[in-house]
Design an enzyme around this catalytic site. Sequence first.
Site, short mmCIF file in Angstrom:
data_model
loop_
_atom_site.label_atom_id
_atom_site.label_comp_id
_atom_site.label_asym_id
_atom_site.label_seq_id
_atom_site.Cartn_x
_atom_site.Cartn_y
_atom_site.Cartn_z
N GLY A 208 5.38 86.09 -48.26
CA GLY A 208 4.95 85.76 -49.63
C GLY A 208 5.87 84.72 -50.23
O GLY A 208 6.61 84.04 -49.51
N ASN A 209 5.81 84.54 -51.52
CA ASN A 209 6.73 83.62 -52.20
C ASN A 209 7.01 84.13 -53.61
O ASN A 209 6.46 85.14 -54.03
CB ASN A 209 6.18 82.19 -52.19
CG ASN A 209 4.84 82.10 -52.91
OD1 ASN A 209 4.76 82.33 -54.11
ND2 ASN A 209 3.78 81.80 -52.17
#
Length: 399
Positions: A208-209
């Site tokens: 993810g980020n």
Amino acid sequence: MLKGKNIILGISGGIAAYKCATFVRGLVKQGANVKVIMTKHAKEFITPLTMATLSKNPILVDFYNPENGDWNSHVDLGLWADLYVIAPATANTIAKMANGVADNLLLTTYLSAKCPVMFAPTMDLDMYKHPATLRNIEILKSYGNIVIEPTSGELASGLVGAGRMAEPEDMVAFIDSFFSKNNSLVGKKFLVTAGPTYEKIDPVRFIGNYSSGKMGYAISEELAKRGAEVVLISGPVSLSIDNPLIERINVESAKEMYDASMRFFPECDGGIMSAAVADFAPKVQASSKVKRGKDNMTIELVPNKDIAASLGSIKTDKQLLIGFALETDNEFENAQLKLEKKNLDFIVLNSLKDEGAGFGVDTNKIKIIDRNDIVNDYPLDSKRNVAGFIVDYIEKINK
Ligand code: CTP
């Protein structure tokens, strides 16, 4: 311009309450339907009879009418109104609003109101400057409430400084321009992507980020505020949004975001691609939890589809497409390349080099670059106000 608008005026107990007579007269003259709620203290500054006569409606003070027992439903009032103005808003009322206190009709209506809320802080200079008051005003702003800024001058106490309620004519003009801006996108529909995407590795892990989704959510709210319908395609975020004009579609992976975007874009007048879409996803998603081994582990990644570029390839002449570029180096050149490659109408550039810009924070600093290479540089501001700059630009292009 205010014809047919339903406005509630909540008057709390401050000397500036006397200005409410002229204020209500101005609203009614412009065609607004006005209902007035007064706190018990407000009645000591201006009579209910004056306000009832000018607003052409009975004044509401208690939760029920003491004469006939009729219930004054704050929920119904909150639904009726297109706008709730609290003026004057004393330090006490502001503090209660900021903390969800519900001990009079003005406040219960505030908590129930589904419409935009404006408040006009009015108090003595020292009360206004006190950190508690300033913090409470900031809290209300963070709820999306709009401040009608006090003016400076001689105050009732004899002190001179900020704390005077704006003049009634100016308040009417402020409300007028608020509504004219608010109707500007009625009948339009926009697609907004927001937040990160999660690309599954196994049932408990993902790539993810750090995107919080705040920018995309602020843009959706700004579009809805101006009357547009919004389809908000949101990756996993911890934000909530509650606006009847906004339809939120929750997705997790880039593939799900792509599918939803391709489905809704054809019915929209434009798309705003603010999501931080993962560029790659694991080629294989393990169906059970990957166990720790002694050796290094390698995950093979395959590219995700570029949602913005895909929409850019199907967009019609009448549709707008706006992208974001979060860059660390060669910002301008990279943003320009993305503008071309994805067939965008303009691109919003964030530089990670700018303090207060980027992921997670409540502020942003942007540049807008359009097809004519015109660069517009904006100051550091709240994401809410930055959303305003972006939607202003959308309106300027006006396809
Ligand atoms: N974008 C998208 N789909 C992707 C990747 C990006 O829709 N798979 C959109 C983003 O929402 C943003 C714009 O494209 O509006 C630019 O995103 P960015 O990640 O900066 O661009 P990339 O093309 O992925 O380039 P790079 O990561 O190499 O800088």
